[in-house]
Scaffold this active site. Structure first.
Site, short mmCIF file in Angstrom:
data_model
loop_
_atom_site.label_atom_id
_atom_site.label_comp_id
_atom_site.label_asym_id
_atom_site.label_seq_id
_atom_site.Cartn_x
_atom_site.Cartn_y
_atom_site.Cartn_z
N LEU A 1 0.84 -1.33 -0.13
CA LEU A 1 0.12 -0.16 0.01
C LEU A 1 0.73 1.15 -0.02
O LEU A 1 1.84 1.39 0.42
CB LEU A 1 -0.87 0.04 1.28
CG LEU A 1 -1.68 -1.21 1.70
CD1 LEU A 1 -2.76 -0.91 2.59
CD2 LEU A 1 -2.49 -1.54 0.13
N GLY B 1 0.89 -5.29 1.34
CA GLY B 1 -0.40 -5.17 0.43
C GLY B 1 -0.12 -6.04 -0.87
O GLY B 1 -1.09 -6.56 -1.47
N ASN C 1 4.71 -8.00 6.12
CA ASN C 1 5.80 -7.37 7.31
C ASN C 1 5.19 -6.31 7.92
O ASN C 1 5.93 -5.60 8.25
CB ASN C 1 6.84 -6.87 6.28
CG ASN C 1 6.79 -5.59 5.27
OD1 ASN C 1 5.49 -5.80 4.55
ND2 ASN C 1 7.43 -4.79 4.95
N GLU C 2 3.83 -6.32 8.00
CA GLU C 2 3.27 -5.00 8.77
C GLU C 2 3.79 -4.88 10.26
O GLU C 2 4.11 -3.81 10.44
CB GLU C 2 1.77 -5.38 8.80
CG GLU C 2 1.03 -4.94 7.71
CD GLU C 2 1.00 -5.82 6.78
OE1 GLU C 2 1.62 -7.08 6.65
OE2 GLU C 2 0.22 -5.86 5.37
C1 LIG Z 1 -7.41 -2.79 14.62
C2 LIG Z 1 -6.63 -3.12 13.28
C3 LIG Z 1 -7.40 -2.65 12.07
C4 LIG Z 1 -7.02 -2.37 10.83
C5 LIG Z 1 -5.39 -2.56 10.47
C6 LIG Z 1 -4.80 -1.29 10.68
C7 LIG Z 1 -3.65 -1.14 10.12
C8 LIG Z 1 -3.33 -1.66 8.85
C9 LIG Z 1 -2.47 -0.77 8.12
C10 LIG Z 1 -1.69 -0.97 6.99
C11 LIG Z 1 -1.63 -2.09 6.05
C12 LIG Z 1 -0.56 -1.85 5.23
C13 LIG Z 1 -0.18 -2.84 4.42
C14 LIG Z 1 0.96 -2.23 3.37
O1 LIG Z 1 1.04 -2.65 2.26
S1 LIG Z 1 2.10 -1.18 3.87
C15 LIG Z 1 3.22 -0.94 2.63
C16 LIG Z 1 4.29 -2.04 2.90
N1 LIG Z 1 5.53 -1.81 2.17
C17 LIG Z 1 6.80 -1.84 2.50
O2 LIG Z 1 7.19 -1.98 3.56
C18 LIG Z 1 7.55 -1.58 1.24
C19 LIG Z 1 8.70 -0.46 1.20
N2 LIG Z 1 9.23 -0.52 0.05
C20 LIG Z 1 10.47 -1.01 0.08
O3 LIG Z 1 10.85 -1.89 0.75
C21 LIG Z 1 11.19 -0.64 -1.44
O4 LIG Z 1 10.67 0.49 -1.82
C22 LIG Z 1 11.09 -1.86 -2.37
C23 LIG Z 1 11.72 -3.15 -1.97
C24 LIG Z 1 9.74 -2.17 -2.78
C25 LIG Z 1 11.71 -1.34 -3.59
O5 LIG Z 1 13.07 -0.83 -3.56
P1 LIG Z 1 13.53 0.38 -4.52
O6 LIG Z 1 15.12 0.37 -3.93
O7 LIG Z 1 13.53 -0.18 -5.85
O8 LIG Z 1 12.81 1.52 -4.38
P2 LIG Z 1 12.80 2.80 -3.37
O9 LIG Z 1 14.06 3.51 -3.95
O10 LIG Z 1 13.12 2.06 -1.81
O11 LIG Z 1 11.70 3.56 -2.99
C26 LIG Z 1 11.28 4.62 -4.08
C27 LIG Z 1 10.38 5.27 -3.63
O12 LIG Z 1 9.05 4.77 -3.16
C28 LIG Z 1 8.98 5.06 -1.81
N3 LIG Z 1 8.31 4.03 -1.37
C29 LIG Z 1 8.48 2.70 -1.39
N4 LIG Z 1 7.60 1.82 -1.09
C30 LIG Z 1 6.60 2.68 -0.44
C31 LIG Z 1 5.36 2.50 0.23
N5 LIG Z 1 4.94 1.38 0.21
N6 LIG Z 1 4.55 3.54 0.28
C32 LIG Z 1 5.14 4.68 0.07
N7 LIG Z 1 6.23 5.16 -0.57
C33 LIG Z 1 6.95 4.04 -0.94
C34 LIG Z 1 10.38 5.40 -1.22
O13 LIG Z 1 10.34 6.15 -0.04
C35 LIG Z 1 10.95 6.08 -2.40
O14 LIG Z 1 10.49 7.59 -2.47
P3 LIG Z 1 11.20 8.76 -3.12
O15 LIG Z 1 11.38 8.51 -4.55
O16 LIG Z 1 12.44 8.92 -2.33
O17 LIG Z 1 10.27 10.05 -2.86
#
Ligand SMILES: CC/C=C\C/C=C\C/C=C\C=C\CC(=O)SCCNC(=O)CCNC(=O)[C@H](O)C(C)(C)COP(=O)(O)OP(=O)(O)OC[C@H]1O[C@@H](n2cnc3c(N)ncnc32)[C@H](O)[C@@H]1OP(=O)(O)O
Length: 203
Positions: A10, A55, A78-79
């Protein structure tokens, strides 16, 4: 298909420093996408071309079959590593995919699996070289399309309707839970730190 990333999960910026009505709408859309994909009558095969955290893993698990690229990629829910929790329907979907015990360990540890580990525990069904993921997915699709549609669809519904009905009947409550959880100061702080760490990793 994007090389190296199937889905980064997400977009955290959609629930970081946002108004409650915005996070409500975001979560409602995610529920819609999931219910449509998990309940689809079509055969759905995920060609996981790279990383697939949180997500992204949910979307892949909502499909009927998963092919993942080999390489330094990871997949999993990995939440907990972000200081947040997977909602009940993420948990149920994972239990339906890899079983209760593996899900329990996986979620508490916020485990991200390599393609080989994911195949071993049944989180993905097949691993393939990155340039062949789509080819492997297509081959598998041909097998699935040979099954009489009505029988396959009814079987899929029998397997999936319990979760679909459960989420459908709790959508409002689930949206309320999400928004109240992510709006907490402590959660907003964790999300802010996590976003910063992603940017630092990049630089
Ligand atoms: C009572 C309970 C009731 C309800 C439940 C409550 C809560 C649930 C809430 C939420 C659930 C969420 C589920 C999710 O999906 S959270 C997102 C999880 N994702 C991650 O942890 C992945 C994060 N990203 C990475 O690890 C890496 O980006 C990668 C391995 C996917 C890719 O690596 P790269 O080196 O190719 O890319 P980057 O250079 O790191 O990233 C580029 C750029 O994008 C930004 N970014 C990356 N991922 C996210 C993201 N998921 N959301 C927002 N932004 C993200 C990163 O910061 C870089 O940004 P800039 O270009 O520097 O601006």
């Amino acid at each position: 298909m994007v090389p190296n990333i199937f889905s980064a999960g997400l977009d955290i910026t959609e629930f970081y420093q946002k108004k409650p009505e915005e996070t409500d709408a975001f979560w409602r859309t995610l529920q819609d996408v999931f219910l449509r994909l998990y309940g689809s009558k079509l055969v759905t095969i995920a060609a996981i071309s790279g990383h697939s955290p949180a997500g992204g893993c949910l979307l892949a698990m909502a499909c009927d079959y998963r092919v993942m690229a080999t390489g330094k990629y990871t997949i999993g829910l990995n939440e907990t590593l972000l200081g947040i929790i997977a909602p009940f329907w993420f948990i149920e979907t994972m239990k339906n995919t890899i079983g209760h015990r593996e899900t329990e360990k996986s979620l508490q540890l916020g485990k991200l699996y390599s393609p080989e580990q994911a195949e071993n525990i049944g989180l993905v069904d097949q691993i393939c070289p990155p340039d062949d993921v789509l080819g492997c997915a297509r081959k598998e699709m041909v097998k699935w399309l040979k099954i009489p549609d009505h029988a396959r669809i009814l079987t899929k519904q029998l397997m999936r309707n319990e979760l679909i009905n459960n989420l459908s009947s709790k959508r409002k409550e689930d949206i309320y839970n999400f928004t109240s959880f992510v709006q907490k100061d402590s959660i907003q702080r964790s999300l802010g730190l996590y976003l910063e760490s992603l940017k630092k990793k990049k630089s």
